[in-house]
Design an enzyme around this catalytic site. Structure first.
Site, PDB file in Angstrom:
ATOM      1  N   ASN A 124      -3.999   2.665 -13.695  1.00 40.01           N
ATOM      2  CA  ASN A 124      -3.139   1.605 -13.163  1.00 40.01           C
ATOM      3  C   ASN A 124      -1.705   2.117 -13.085  1.00 40.01           C
ATOM      4  O   ASN A 124      -1.285   2.938 -13.899  1.00 40.01           O
ATOM      5  CB  ASN A 124      -3.189   0.385 -14.096  1.00 40.01           C
ATOM      6  CG  ASN A 124      -2.375  -0.785 -13.580  1.00 40.01           C
ATOM      7  OD1 ASN A 124      -2.433  -1.117 -12.391  1.00 40.01           O
ATOM      8  ND2 ASN A 124      -1.609  -1.420 -14.453  1.00 40.01           N
ATOM      9  N   ARG A 138     -14.012 -13.821 -12.028  1.00 41.92           N
ATOM     10  CA  ARG A 138     -13.445 -12.459 -12.062  1.00 41.92           C
ATOM     11  C   ARG A 138     -14.563 -11.423 -12.207  1.00 41.92           C
ATOM     12  O   ARG A 138     -14.498 -10.341 -11.647  1.00 41.92           O
ATOM     13  CB  ARG A 138     -12.495 -12.317 -13.250  1.00 41.92           C
ATOM     14  CG  ARG A 138     -11.212 -13.105 -13.136  1.00 41.92           C
ATOM     15  CD  ARG A 138     -10.315 -12.733 -14.323  1.00 41.92           C
ATOM     16  NE  ARG A 138      -9.261 -13.701 -14.539  1.00 41.92           N
ATOM     17  CZ  ARG A 138      -8.118 -13.756 -13.841  1.00 41.92           C
ATOM     18  NH1 ARG A 138      -7.904 -12.909 -12.876  1.00 41.92           N
ATOM     19  NH2 ARG A 138      -7.209 -14.658 -14.114  1.00 41.92           N
ATOM     20  N   GLY A 165       0.792  -1.223   0.000  1.00 40.61           N
ATOM     21  CA  GLY A 165       0.000   0.000   0.000  1.00 40.61           C
ATOM     22  C   GLY A 165       0.828   1.278   0.000  1.00 40.61           C
ATOM     23  O   GLY A 165       0.299   2.349   0.311  1.00 40.61           O
ATOM     24  N   SER A 166       2.104   1.193  -0.395  1.00 37.19           N
ATOM     25  CA  SER A 166       2.905   2.431  -0.376  1.00 37.19           C
ATOM     26  C   SER A 166       2.400   3.441  -1.404  1.00 37.19           C
ATOM     27  O   SER A 166       2.440   4.654  -1.158  1.00 37.19           O
ATOM     28  CB  SER A 166       4.392   2.124  -0.589  1.00 37.19           C
ATOM     29  OG  SER A 166       4.634   1.683  -1.900  1.00 37.19           O
ATOM     30  N   VAL A 188      -4.160  -6.237 -20.997  1.00 36.56           N
ATOM     31  CA  VAL A 188      -3.457  -6.058 -19.715  1.00 36.56           C
ATOM     32  C   VAL A 188      -2.219  -5.176 -19.897  1.00 36.56           C
ATOM     33  O   VAL A 188      -1.439  -5.355 -20.838  1.00 36.56           O
ATOM     34  CB  VAL A 188      -3.032  -7.434 -19.137  1.00 36.56           C
ATOM     35  CG1 VAL A 188      -2.193  -7.257 -17.883  1.00 36.56           C
ATOM     36  CG2 VAL A 188      -4.266  -8.275 -18.833  1.00 36.56           C
ATOM     37  N   ASP A 189      -2.043  -4.206 -18.969  1.00 36.12           N
ATOM     38  CA  ASP A 189      -0.897  -3.294 -18.978  1.00 36.12           C
ATOM     39  C   ASP A 189      -0.744  -2.586 -20.322  1.00 36.12           C
ATOM     40  O   ASP A 189       0.360  -2.376 -20.833  1.00 36.12           O
ATOM     41  CB  ASP A 189       0.404  -4.024 -18.590  1.00 36.12           C
ATOM     42  CG  ASP A 189       0.366  -4.501 -17.145  1.00 36.12           C
ATOM     43  OD1 ASP A 189      -0.320  -3.860 -16.319  1.00 36.12           O
ATOM     44  OD2 ASP A 189       0.999  -5.526 -16.836  1.00 36.12           O
ATOM     45  N   HIS A 238       2.221   0.632 -13.139  1.00 33.69           N
ATOM     46  CA  HIS A 238       2.948  -0.594 -13.507  1.00 33.69           C
ATOM     47  C   HIS A 238       4.449  -0.324 -13.444  1.00 33.69           C
ATOM     48  O   HIS A 238       4.906   0.711 -13.942  1.00 33.69           O
ATOM     49  CB  HIS A 238       2.543  -1.035 -14.920  1.00 33.69           C
ATOM     50  CG  HIS A 238       3.234  -2.283 -15.352  1.00 33.69           C
ATOM     51  ND1 HIS A 238       2.862  -3.530 -14.909  1.00 33.69           N
ATOM     52  CD2 HIS A 238       4.310  -2.477 -16.156  1.00 33.69           C
ATOM     53  CE1 HIS A 238       3.667  -4.439 -15.437  1.00 33.69           C
ATOM     54  NE2 HIS A 238       4.557  -3.825 -16.188  1.00 33.69           N
ATOM     55  N   ARG A 243      -4.850  -8.661  -9.468  1.00 38.86           N
ATOM     56  CA  ARG A 243      -5.862  -9.457 -10.163  1.00 38.86           C
ATOM     57  C   ARG A 243      -6.104  -8.806 -11.519  1.00 38.86           C
ATOM     58  O   ARG A 243      -6.045  -7.570 -11.618  1.00 38.86           O
ATOM     59  CB  ARG A 243      -7.216  -9.472  -9.405  1.00 38.86           C
ATOM     60  CG  ARG A 243      -7.150  -9.781  -7.938  1.00 38.86           C
ATOM     61  CD  ARG A 243      -6.729 -11.180  -7.628  1.00 38.86           C
ATOM     62  NE  ARG A 243      -7.527 -12.202  -8.267  1.00 38.86           N
ATOM     63  CZ  ARG A 243      -7.184 -13.496  -8.291  1.00 38.86           C
ATOM     64  NH1 ARG A 243      -6.068 -13.895  -7.706  1.00 38.86           N
ATOM     65  NH2 ARG A 243      -7.945 -14.385  -8.890  1.00 38.86           N
ATOM     66  N   GLU A 292       7.221   5.800  -8.685  1.00 43.17           N
ATOM     67  CA  GLU A 292       5.767   5.562  -8.738  1.00 43.17           C
ATOM     68  C   GLU A 292       5.034   6.527  -7.808  1.00 43.17           C
ATOM     69  O   GLU A 292       3.997   7.081  -8.159  1.00 43.17           O
ATOM     70  CB  GLU A 292       5.454   4.120  -8.315  1.00 43.17           C
ATOM     71  CG  GLU A 292       5.904   3.077  -9.316  1.00 43.17           C
ATOM     72  CD  GLU A 292       5.538   1.662  -8.881  1.00 43.17           C
ATOM     73  OE1 GLU A 292       5.622   0.778  -9.714  1.00 43.17           O
ATOM     74  OE2 GLU A 292       5.184   1.446  -7.706  1.00 43.17           O
TER      75      GLU A 292
END
Ligand code: GRF
Length: 209
Positions: free
Chosen positions: A123, A81, A28-29, A160-161, A125, A107, A190
């Site tokens: 998101n 999902r 959770g940083s 994804v990504d 990454h 997920r 980040e």
């Protein structure tokens, strides 16, 4: 630990301030860095909800310490999902969330969630996308022998990504780097770019109608 109630708009938000939720599976940083940025006024948003998918996730202790309501949505208790994503949507709608941030959500999300929050799902990454998509972006970069690694904050699309890049930061790879040492330096970046990415995403869409 019992999750605290999600407070109503009047108690937690100034009028017209966009409401954020963070989804996390790990320490959770990034959640904490984004919360501190919001509390400092940049981005101008209220982070009102943390959702985690496992009860041992370190992000819960941060939410408790920082006074942010949190919810456990355990993937092991959902048949698919899509069922997991439907529960997330329900929580986000109840809390009147404008923008959702996946900050280490381990997920794969489905079109069910992506289409419920079009352009409103961000998101983070740990690679310079489009290189090194998937789970082990830092290890992939080290194995490939690149001299520049980094991180990407992007809008989520069904691949994804992938999805439009909001902000990237490059991090030089040192000859002595291990996965742990490079990951630490990437995470520091980040924490810097995620608030910028949220501000950009909010500027694109405005409050949820
Ligand atoms: C981050 O490095 C993110 O890029 C990856 O998972 C990590 C989450 O770290 N997807 P934290 O839980 O925010 O500390």
């Amino acid at each position: 630990m019992r999750p605290p109630p999600i407070k109503g708009d009047q108690q937690t938000s100034q009028r017209d301030c966009p409401r954020l939720a963070v989804m996390a599976s790990g320490s959770g940083s990034n959640f904490e860095a984004l919360l501190q940025a919001c509390r400092s006024g940049d981005p101008q948003a209220d982070l009102v909800l943390l959702v985690v998918n496992n009860p041992d996730c370190g992000a819960i202790a941060r939410a408790e310490r920082l006074g942010v309501p949190w919810r456990l949505v355990d993937h092991r208790h959902h048949a698919s999902r899509e069922a997991l994503d439907l529960r997330l949507i329900e929580l986000f709608r109840e809390a009147r969330i404008d923008l959702v941030v996946m900050a280490g959500w381990m997920r794969i999300v489905t079109p069910v969630l992506i289409q419920a929050f079009p352009q409103r799902l961000v998101n983070i990454h740990p690679s310079l996308l489009p290189s090194f998509r998937g789970r082990d972006g830092v290890a992939q970069a080290l194995n490939a022998g690149v001299t520049l690694a980094g991180c990407t904050a992007h809008l989520v699309c069904e691949e994804v990504d992938a999805g439009p890049v909001l902000v990237q930061a490059a991090v030089p790879v040192l000859a002595s780097d291990t996965i742990a040492s490079l990951s630490r330096r990437i995470q520091r970046q980040e924490h810097r770019i995620l608030p910028l990415a949220v501000a950009l995403a909010l500027a694109r869409v405005g409050p949820q109608g």
